[in-house]
Design a protein around this motif. Structure first.
Motif, PDB file in Angstrom:
ATOM      1  N   TYR A  16       0.835  -1.210   0.000  1.00 29.45           N
ATOM      2  CA  TYR A  16       0.000   0.000   0.000  1.00 29.45           C
ATOM      3  C   TYR A  16       0.873   1.266   0.000  1.00 29.45           C
ATOM      4  O   TYR A  16       0.617   2.219  -0.754  1.00 29.45           O
ATOM      5  CB  TYR A  16      -0.923  -0.022   1.225  1.00 29.45           C
ATOM      6  CG  TYR A  16      -1.813   1.185   1.317  1.00 29.45           C
ATOM      7  CD1 TYR A  16      -2.922   1.324   0.476  1.00 29.45           C
ATOM      8  CD2 TYR A  16      -1.542   2.207   2.221  1.00 29.45           C
ATOM      9  CE1 TYR A  16      -3.726   2.452   0.542  1.00 29.45           C
ATOM     10  CE2 TYR A  16      -2.338   3.334   2.294  1.00 29.45           C
ATOM     11  CZ  TYR A  16      -3.435   3.448   1.451  1.00 29.45           C
ATOM     12  OH  TYR A  16      -4.226   4.574   1.516  1.00 29.45           O
ATOM     13  N   TYR A  21       2.619   6.049  -1.777  1.00 24.56           N
ATOM     14  CA  TYR A  21       3.492   7.009  -1.088  1.00 24.56           C
ATOM     15  C   TYR A  21       4.948   6.950  -1.565  1.00 24.56           C
ATOM     16  O   TYR A  21       5.872   7.273  -0.824  1.00 24.56           O
ATOM     17  CB  TYR A  21       3.344   6.837   0.437  1.00 24.56           C
ATOM     18  CG  TYR A  21       1.897   7.115   0.808  1.00 24.56           C
ATOM     19  CD1 TYR A  21       1.391   8.411   0.755  1.00 24.56           C
ATOM     20  CD2 TYR A  21       1.013   6.076   1.079  1.00 24.56           C
ATOM     21  CE1 TYR A  21       0.053   8.672   0.998  1.00 24.56           C
ATOM     22  CE2 TYR A  21      -0.340   6.332   1.323  1.00 24.56           C
ATOM     23  CZ  TYR A  21      -0.803   7.641   1.285  1.00 24.56           C
ATOM     24  OH  TYR A  21      -2.134   7.904   1.510  1.00 24.56           O
ATOM     25  N   GLY A  60      -8.318   5.623  11.213  1.00 24.47           N
ATOM     26  CA  GLY A  60      -8.008   4.796  10.035  1.00 24.47           C
ATOM     27  C   GLY A  60      -6.669   5.189   9.433  1.00 24.47           C
ATOM     28  O   GLY A  60      -6.536   5.343   8.226  1.00 24.47           O
ATOM     29  N   GLY A  62      -4.017   3.668   8.832  1.00 26.51           N
ATOM     30  CA  GLY A  62      -3.263   2.785   7.962  1.00 26.51           C
ATOM     31  C   GLY A  62      -1.804   2.797   8.405  1.00 26.51           C
ATOM     32  O   GLY A  62      -1.492   3.016   9.587  1.00 26.51           O
ATOM     33  N   TYR A  66       1.767  10.973   6.955  1.00 16.49           N
ATOM     34  CA  TYR A  66       1.810  12.255   6.264  1.00 16.49           C
ATOM     35  C   TYR A  66       0.678  13.187   6.717  1.00 16.49           C
ATOM     36  O   TYR A  66       0.826  14.403   6.751  1.00 16.49           O
ATOM     37  CB  TYR A  66       1.717  12.037   4.725  1.00 16.49           C
ATOM     38  CG  TYR A  66       0.346  11.590   4.268  1.00 16.49           C
ATOM     39  CD1 TYR A  66      -0.607  12.523   3.883  1.00 16.49           C
ATOM     40  CD2 TYR A  66      -0.022  10.244   4.275  1.00 16.49           C
ATOM     41  CE1 TYR A  66      -1.882  12.133   3.513  1.00 16.49           C
ATOM     42  CE2 TYR A  66      -1.285   9.845   3.906  1.00 16.49           C
ATOM     43  CZ  TYR A  66      -2.222  10.785   3.523  1.00 16.49           C
ATOM     44  OH  TYR A  66      -3.489  10.404   3.178  1.00 16.49           O
ATOM     45  N   ASP A  82      -5.979   2.451  13.900  1.00 16.05           N
ATOM     46  CA  ASP A  82      -6.342   1.640  12.732  1.00 16.05           C
ATOM     47  C   ASP A  82      -6.954   0.318  13.182  1.00 16.05           C
ATOM     48  O   ASP A  82      -6.747  -0.135  14.304  1.00 16.05           O
ATOM     49  CB  ASP A  82      -5.142   1.382  11.816  1.00 16.05           C
ATOM     50  CG  ASP A  82      -5.603   0.970  10.415  1.00 16.05           C
ATOM     51  OD1 ASP A  82      -6.022   1.853   9.641  1.00 16.05           O
ATOM     52  OD2 ASP A  82      -5.590  -0.241  10.102  1.00 16.05           O
ATOM     53  N   ASN A  87      -0.973  -2.677  10.361  1.00 13.47           N
ATOM     54  CA  ASN A  87      -0.775  -1.240  10.149  1.00 13.47           C
ATOM     55  C   ASN A  87      -0.291  -0.559  11.429  1.00 13.47           C
ATOM     56  O   ASN A  87       0.604   0.304  11.389  1.00 13.47           O
ATOM     57  CB  ASN A  87      -2.069  -0.585   9.673  1.00 13.47           C
ATOM     58  CG  ASN A  87      -2.338  -0.879   8.203  1.00 13.47           C
ATOM     59  OD1 ASN A  87      -1.413  -1.109   7.447  1.00 13.47           O
ATOM     60  ND2 ASN A  87      -3.599  -0.866   7.822  1.00 13.47           N
ATOM     61  N   ASP A 139     -12.495   0.848  15.094  1.00  9.08           N
ATOM     62  CA  ASP A 139     -13.432   0.244  14.136  1.00  9.08           C
ATOM     63  C   ASP A 139     -14.555   1.252  13.935  1.00  9.08           C
ATOM     64  O   ASP A 139     -15.414   1.425  14.796  1.00  9.08           O
ATOM     65  CB  ASP A 139     -13.968  -1.076  14.691  1.00  9.08           C
ATOM     66  CG  ASP A 139     -14.892  -1.765  13.696  1.00  9.08           C
ATOM     67  OD1 ASP A 139     -15.262  -1.136  12.685  1.00  9.08           O
ATOM     68  OD2 ASP A 139     -15.244  -2.922  13.950  1.00  9.08           O
ATOM     69  N   ILE A 140     -14.533   1.909  12.782  1.00 10.48           N
ATOM     70  CA  ILE A 140     -15.490   3.004  12.559  1.00 10.48           C
ATOM     71  C   ILE A 140     -16.916   2.502  12.358  1.00 10.48           C
ATOM     72  O   ILE A 140     -17.845   3.310  12.333  1.00 10.48           O
ATOM     73  CB  ILE A 140     -15.086   3.890  11.354  1.00 10.48           C
ATOM     74  CG1 ILE A 140     -15.061   3.094  10.034  1.00 10.48           C
ATOM     75  CG2 ILE A 140     -13.756   4.583  11.613  1.00 10.48           C
ATOM     76  CD1 ILE A 140     -14.958   3.965   8.795  1.00 10.48           C
ATOM     77  N   THR A 160      -8.199  10.044   6.559  1.00  8.95           N
ATOM     78  CA  THR A 160      -7.836  10.109   5.146  1.00  8.95           C
ATOM     79  C   THR A 160      -8.098   8.761   4.473  1.00  8.95           C
ATOM     80  O   THR A 160      -7.569   7.736   4.896  1.00  8.95           O
ATOM     81  CB  THR A 160      -6.336  10.489   5.002  1.00  8.95           C
ATOM     82  OG1 THR A 160      -5.542   9.624   5.792  1.00  8.95           O
ATOM     83  CG2 THR A 160      -6.090  11.925   5.449  1.00  8.95           C
TER      84      THR A 160
HETATM   85  C1  LIG Z   1      -7.262   3.303   2.172  1.00 11.86           C
HETATM   86  S1  LIG Z   1      -6.541   2.964   3.731  1.00 11.86           S
HETATM   87  C2  LIG Z   1      -6.156   4.592   4.305  1.00 11.86           C
HETATM   88  C3  LIG Z   1      -4.862   4.653   5.029  1.00 11.86           C
HETATM   89  C4  LIG Z   1      -4.305   6.048   5.334  1.00 11.86           C
HETATM   90  N1  LIG Z   1      -5.202   6.803   6.189  1.00 11.86           N
HETATM   91  C5  LIG Z   1      -3.986   6.855   4.086  1.00 11.86           C
HETATM   92  O1  LIG Z   1      -4.277   8.052   4.042  1.00 11.86           O
HETATM   93  O2  LIG Z   1      -3.390   6.330   3.155  1.00 11.86           O
HETATM   94  C6  LIG Z   1      -7.972   2.508   4.685  1.00 11.86           C
HETATM   95  C7  LIG Z   1      -7.630   2.115   6.110  1.00 11.86           C
HETATM   96  O3  LIG Z   1      -8.841   1.764   6.801  1.00 11.86           O
HETATM   97  C8  LIG Z   1      -8.515   0.728   7.722  1.00 11.86           C
HETATM   98  N2  LIG Z   1      -9.746   0.026   8.134  1.00 11.86           N
HETATM   99  C9  LIG Z   1     -10.277  -1.113   7.635  1.00 11.86           C
HETATM  100  N3  LIG Z   1     -11.418  -1.413   8.294  1.00 11.86           N
HETATM  101  C10 LIG Z   1     -11.598  -0.447   9.215  1.00 11.86           C
HETATM  102  C11 LIG Z   1     -12.576  -0.215  10.215  1.00 11.86           C
HETATM  103  N4  LIG Z   1     -13.624  -1.031  10.379  1.00 11.86           N
HETATM  104  N5  LIG Z   1     -12.439   0.873  11.010  1.00 11.86           N
HETATM  105  C12 LIG Z   1     -11.385   1.719  10.855  1.00 11.86           C
HETATM  106  N6  LIG Z   1     -10.429   1.553   9.923  1.00 11.86           N
HETATM  107  C13 LIG Z   1     -10.529   0.478   9.127  1.00 11.86           C
HETATM  108  C14 LIG Z   1      -7.560  -0.144   6.950  1.00 11.86           C
HETATM  109  O4  LIG Z   1      -6.804  -0.976   7.807  1.00 11.86           O
HETATM  110  C15 LIG Z   1      -6.729   0.890   6.208  1.00 11.86           C
HETATM  111  O5  LIG Z   1      -5.607   1.249   6.950  1.00 11.86           O
END
Ligand SMILES: C[S@@+](CC[C@H](N)C(=O)[O-])C[C@H]1O[C@@H](n2cnc3c(N)ncnc32)[C@H](O)[C@@H]1O
Length: 259
Positions: A16, A21, A60, A62, A66, A82, A87, A139-140, A160
Protein backbone atom coordinates in the motif's frame (compact mmCIF):
# COMPACT_ATOMS: atom_id res chain seq x y z
CA UNK A 1 -6.73 -12.11 -4.95
CA UNK A 2 -9.10 -11.58 -2.00
CA UNK A 3 -11.98 -9.22 -2.71
CA UNK A 4 -14.57 -7.46 -0.59
CA UNK A 5 -14.24 -6.07 2.93
CA UNK A 6 -12.70 -9.39 4.06
CA UNK A 7 -9.79 -8.44 1.84
CA UNK A 8 -8.51 -6.39 4.79
CA UNK A 9 -7.15 -9.61 6.28
CA UNK A 10 -4.72 -9.64 3.32
CA UNK A 11 -3.98 -5.88 3.37
CA UNK A 12 -0.25 -5.49 2.84
CA UNK A 13 1.03 -2.22 4.40
CA UNK A 14 4.28 -2.20 2.40
CA UNK A 15 2.48 -2.74 -0.91
CA UNK A 16 0.00 0.00 0.00
CA UNK A 17 2.85 2.39 0.84
CA UNK A 18 4.63 1.50 -2.39
CA UNK A 19 1.45 2.10 -4.44
CA UNK A 20 0.55 5.45 -2.94
CA UNK A 21 3.49 7.01 -1.09
CA UNK A 22 6.39 6.65 -3.52
CA UNK A 23 6.86 8.31 -6.92
CA UNK A 24 4.94 9.15 -9.07
CA UNK A 25 2.19 9.88 -6.51
CA UNK A 26 4.70 11.16 -3.98
CA UNK A 27 6.99 13.10 -6.30
CA UNK A 28 8.21 16.17 -4.41
CA UNK A 29 9.84 17.60 -7.52
CA UNK A 30 6.37 18.05 -9.00
CA UNK A 31 3.89 20.43 -7.39
CA UNK A 32 1.05 18.75 -9.28
CA UNK A 33 1.73 15.31 -7.79
CA UNK A 34 -1.05 14.24 -5.44
CA UNK A 35 0.87 13.77 -2.18
CA UNK A 36 2.42 17.28 -2.21
CA UNK A 37 -1.10 18.59 -2.93
CA UNK A 38 -2.47 16.83 0.17
CA UNK A 39 0.41 18.11 2.31
CA UNK A 40 -0.22 21.67 1.11
CA UNK A 41 -3.92 21.35 2.02
CA UNK A 42 -3.12 20.31 5.60
CA UNK A 43 -0.40 22.93 5.93
CA UNK A 44 -2.78 25.68 4.76
CA UNK A 45 -5.43 24.69 7.33
CA UNK A 46 -2.97 24.64 10.22
CA UNK A 47 -1.18 27.81 9.13
CA UNK A 48 -4.26 29.80 10.19
CA UNK A 49 -3.40 28.90 13.81
CA UNK A 50 -7.10 28.26 14.48
CA UNK A 51 -6.87 24.48 14.67
CA UNK A 52 -5.08 23.68 17.88
CA UNK A 53 -5.65 22.07 21.24
CA UNK A 54 -4.73 19.26 23.58
CA UNK A 55 -5.52 16.18 21.48
CA UNK A 56 -5.90 15.31 17.81
CA UNK A 57 -7.12 11.85 16.78
CA UNK A 58 -6.34 10.33 13.38
CA UNK A 59 -8.89 7.70 12.35
CA UNK A 60 -8.01 4.80 10.03
CA UNK A 61 -4.36 5.85 9.90
CA UNK A 62 -3.26 2.79 7.96
CA UNK A 63 0.55 2.67 7.82
CA UNK A 64 0.87 6.45 7.13
CA UNK A 65 1.90 9.60 9.00
CA UNK A 66 1.81 12.25 6.26
CA UNK A 67 -1.68 13.36 7.38
CA UNK A 68 -0.50 14.51 10.83
CA UNK A 69 2.85 16.15 10.00
CA UNK A 70 1.46 19.71 10.12
CA UNK A 71 -0.82 18.84 13.06
CA UNK A 72 2.05 17.90 15.36
CA UNK A 73 3.00 21.58 15.69
CA UNK A 74 -0.41 22.47 17.11
CA UNK A 75 -1.46 19.62 19.43
CA UNK A 76 0.14 18.41 22.64
CA UNK A 77 -0.88 14.86 21.92
CA UNK A 78 -1.65 13.07 18.65
CA UNK A 79 -3.29 9.63 18.61
CA UNK A 80 -3.14 7.37 15.56
CA UNK A 81 -5.62 4.50 15.09
CA UNK A 82 -6.34 1.64 12.73
CA UNK A 83 -8.37 -1.55 12.49
CA UNK A 84 -5.44 -3.75 11.51
CA UNK A 85 -2.56 -4.77 13.76
CA UNK A 86 -0.20 -4.95 10.73
CA UNK A 87 -0.77 -1.24 10.15
CA UNK A 88 -0.46 -0.34 13.82
CA UNK A 89 2.83 -2.25 13.94
CA UNK A 90 4.10 -0.45 10.82
CA UNK A 91 3.37 2.87 12.58
CA UNK A 92 5.09 1.79 15.82
CA UNK A 93 8.14 0.72 13.84
CA UNK A 94 8.59 4.28 12.58
CA UNK A 95 7.84 5.79 16.00
CA UNK A 96 10.58 3.61 17.49
CA UNK A 97 12.93 4.69 14.69
CA UNK A 98 13.63 1.09 13.69
CA UNK A 99 15.75 0.38 10.62
CA UNK A 100 13.55 -0.74 7.75
CA UNK A 101 10.62 1.48 8.77
CA UNK A 102 9.11 3.49 5.90
CA UNK A 103 11.01 6.75 5.34
CA UNK A 104 8.73 9.72 6.03
CA UNK A 105 11.62 12.22 5.94
CA UNK A 106 10.93 13.47 2.35
CA UNK A 107 7.36 14.25 3.45
CA UNK A 108 8.52 16.04 6.60
CA UNK A 109 11.14 18.01 4.64
CA UNK A 110 8.49 19.09 2.15
CA UNK A 111 6.14 20.32 4.92
CA UNK A 112 8.98 22.16 6.66
CA UNK A 113 9.93 23.66 3.29
CA UNK A 114 6.43 25.10 2.94
CA UNK A 115 7.15 27.14 6.06
CA UNK A 116 10.64 28.08 4.86
CA UNK A 117 12.20 25.80 7.55
CA UNK A 118 13.41 22.85 5.50
CA UNK A 119 16.67 22.72 7.44
CA UNK A 120 14.67 22.11 10.64
CA UNK A 121 13.05 18.88 9.45
CA UNK A 122 14.85 16.74 12.06
CA UNK A 123 13.42 18.87 14.86
CA UNK A 124 9.98 18.38 13.31
CA UNK A 125 10.53 14.61 13.05
CA UNK A 126 11.61 14.46 16.69
CA UNK A 127 8.54 16.47 17.73
CA UNK A 128 6.31 14.04 15.83
CA UNK A 129 7.84 11.08 17.67
CA UNK A 130 7.28 12.85 20.99
CA UNK A 131 3.74 14.02 20.36
CA UNK A 132 2.35 10.90 18.70
CA UNK A 133 1.73 9.19 21.98
CA UNK A 134 -0.56 6.27 21.12
CA UNK A 135 -1.56 3.92 18.32
CA UNK A 136 -5.03 2.54 19.08
CA UNK A 137 -7.28 -0.09 17.59
CA UNK A 138 -10.36 1.46 15.99
CA UNK A 139 -13.43 0.24 14.14
CA UNK A 140 -15.49 3.00 12.56
CA UNK A 141 -18.47 0.66 12.09
CA UNK A 142 -18.94 0.62 15.88
CA UNK A 143 -20.94 3.29 17.73
CA UNK A 144 -17.87 3.76 19.91
CA UNK A 145 -15.02 3.27 17.41
CA UNK A 146 -12.26 3.17 20.05
CA UNK A 147 -13.97 0.79 22.47
CA UNK A 148 -13.07 -0.51 24.96
CA UNK A 149 -11.00 2.66 25.32
CA UNK A 150 -12.76 5.77 26.53
CA UNK A 151 -11.37 9.11 25.48
CA UNK A 152 -12.45 12.61 26.41
CA UNK A 153 -13.89 14.24 23.26
CA UNK A 154 -10.89 15.36 21.21
CA UNK A 155 -10.20 18.84 19.77
CA UNK A 156 -9.70 17.69 16.18
CA UNK A 157 -10.00 14.62 14.00
CA UNK A 158 -8.10 13.81 10.82
CA UNK A 159 -9.17 10.94 8.60
CA UNK A 160 -7.84 10.11 5.15
CA UNK A 161 -9.24 7.60 2.63
CA UNK A 162 -10.92 5.64 5.41
CA UNK A 163 -14.71 6.00 5.35
CA UNK A 164 -15.22 5.28 1.65
CA UNK A 165 -12.86 2.32 1.67
CA UNK A 166 -14.35 0.65 4.75
CA UNK A 167 -18.11 1.22 4.40
CA UNK A 168 -20.17 -0.99 2.08
CA UNK A 169 -22.53 1.80 0.96
CA UNK A 170 -23.49 5.44 1.53
CA UNK A 171 -25.85 4.59 4.39
CA UNK A 172 -23.07 2.81 6.26
CA UNK A 173 -20.73 5.72 5.51
CA UNK A 174 -23.18 8.21 7.03
CA UNK A 175 -23.39 6.04 10.17
CA UNK A 176 -19.59 5.69 10.36
CA UNK A 177 -19.26 9.47 10.08
CA UNK A 178 -21.69 9.83 12.99
CA UNK A 179 -19.67 7.28 14.96
CA UNK A 180 -16.39 9.18 14.57
CA UNK A 181 -18.12 12.54 15.12
CA UNK A 182 -19.14 11.34 18.59
CA UNK A 183 -15.41 11.40 19.48
CA UNK A 184 -15.05 15.12 18.63
CA UNK A 185 -15.96 18.00 20.92
CA UNK A 186 -18.49 20.59 19.72
CA UNK A 187 -16.55 23.34 17.94
CA UNK A 188 -13.76 20.90 17.11
CA UNK A 189 -12.35 20.48 13.60
CA UNK A 190 -12.66 17.61 11.16
CA UNK A 191 -10.01 17.44 8.45
CA UNK A 192 -10.89 14.80 5.91
CA UNK A 193 -9.28 13.61 2.69
CA UNK A 194 -10.92 11.05 0.45
CA UNK A 195 -11.17 9.48 -2.96
CA UNK A 196 -13.56 10.70 -5.65
CA UNK A 197 -15.07 8.30 -8.16
CA UNK A 198 -13.17 5.30 -6.84
CA UNK A 199 -14.61 1.76 -6.75
CA UNK A 200 -11.57 -0.30 -5.64
CA UNK A 201 -7.94 -0.15 -4.62
CA UNK A 202 -5.15 -2.70 -4.28
CA UNK A 203 -2.83 -3.41 -1.35
CA UNK A 204 -0.77 -6.44 -2.32
CA UNK A 205 -3.02 -9.50 -2.63
CA UNK A 206 -5.99 -7.54 -1.31
CA UNK A 207 -8.50 -5.82 -3.61
CA UNK A 208 -10.69 -3.57 -1.50
CA UNK A 209 -14.07 -2.20 -2.57
CA UNK A 210 -14.65 1.57 -2.26
CA UNK A 211 -17.91 3.55 -2.25
CA UNK A 212 -17.60 5.95 -5.23
CA UNK A 213 -18.09 9.51 -3.94
CA UNK A 214 -18.66 12.89 -5.56
CA UNK A 215 -18.34 16.39 -4.11
CA UNK A 216 -22.10 16.96 -3.75
CA UNK A 217 -22.53 13.76 -1.77
CA UNK A 218 -19.54 14.43 0.50
CA UNK A 219 -20.86 17.92 1.27
CA UNK A 220 -24.31 16.51 2.04
CA UNK A 221 -23.01 13.69 4.26
CA UNK A 222 -20.73 16.02 6.25
CA UNK A 223 -23.53 18.58 6.63
CA UNK A 224 -25.93 15.84 7.79
CA UNK A 225 -23.38 14.74 10.38
CA UNK A 226 -23.58 18.19 12.02
CA UNK A 227 -20.67 20.12 10.56
CA UNK A 228 -20.17 23.51 8.99
CA UNK A 229 -17.81 23.05 6.04
CA UNK A 230 -15.16 25.80 6.03
CA UNK A 231 -12.87 24.61 3.22
CA UNK A 232 -13.48 22.20 0.35
CA UNK A 233 -10.83 21.54 -2.31
CA UNK A 234 -10.64 19.01 -5.11
CA UNK A 235 -7.79 17.54 -7.12
CA UNK A 236 -8.14 15.79 -10.47
CA UNK A 237 -5.89 12.76 -10.77
CA UNK A 238 -3.72 13.31 -13.87
CA UNK A 239 -3.45 10.34 -16.27
CA UNK A 240 0.22 9.73 -15.39
CA UNK A 241 -0.78 9.13 -11.75
CA UNK A 242 -3.43 6.58 -12.73
CA UNK A 243 -1.07 3.70 -12.23
CA UNK A 244 -3.50 0.77 -12.01
CA UNK A 245 -3.40 0.46 -8.20
CA UNK A 246 -6.97 1.84 -8.04
CA UNK A 247 -9.48 3.58 -10.29
CA UNK A 248 -9.58 6.92 -8.43
CA UNK A 249 -10.51 9.95 -10.55
CA UNK A 250 -9.77 12.65 -7.97
CA UNK A 251 -9.25 13.54 -4.32
CA UNK A 252 -11.11 15.91 -2.01
CA UNK A 253 -9.86 17.77 1.05
CA UNK A 254 -12.23 19.32 3.53
CA UNK A 255 -12.01 21.25 6.76
CA UNK A 256 -15.20 21.39 8.80
CA UNK A 257 -16.27 22.49 12.26
CA UNK A 258 -18.60 20.46 14.46
CA UNK A 259 -21.62 22.54 15.41
C1 LIG B 1 -7.26 3.30 2.17
S1 LIG B 1 -6.54 2.96 3.73
C2 LIG B 1 -6.16 4.59 4.30
C3 LIG B 1 -4.86 4.65 5.03
C4 LIG B 1 -4.31 6.05 5.33
N1 LIG B 1 -5.20 6.80 6.19
C5 LIG B 1 -3.99 6.86 4.09
O1 LIG B 1 -4.28 8.05 4.04
O2 LIG B 1 -3.39 6.33 3.15
C6 LIG B 1 -7.97 2.51 4.68
C7 LIG B 1 -7.63 2.11 6.11
O3 LIG B 1 -8.84 1.76 6.80
C8 LIG B 1 -8.51 0.73 7.72
N2 LIG B 1 -9.75 0.03 8.13
C9 LIG B 1 -10.28 -1.11 7.64
N3 LIG B 1 -11.42 -1.41 8.29
C10 LIG B 1 -11.60 -0.45 9.21
C11 LIG B 1 -12.58 -0.22 10.22
N4 LIG B 1 -13.62 -1.03 10.38
N5 LIG B 1 -12.44 0.87 11.01
C12 LIG B 1 -11.39 1.72 10.86
N6 LIG B 1 -10.43 1.55 9.92
C13 LIG B 1 -10.53 0.48 9.13
C14 LIG B 1 -7.56 -0.14 6.95
O4 LIG B 1 -6.80 -0.98 7.81
C15 LIG B 1 -6.73 0.89 6.21
O5 LIG B 1 -5.61 1.25 6.95
Amino acid sequence: MAQGADGYQLFNPRAYLQNNYTSPRANFEREDSVVPWKLRCFAASFSTGEIRGATLLDIGSGPTFYQVISACDWFGSVIMSDYLEVNREELRRWLRGEPGAFDWSPFIKYVCGLEGKRDQWQTMQQRMRERIKEVYHCDITQLQPLQPRLLEPVDAITTTFCLESVCRDKEALQQALANITSLLRPGGSLLMVGALGESYYLAGEAKLPVVPLDEAYVREAVGNAGYNIRVFKTYNMPPELQTGVDDVSGVFYLQAQKL
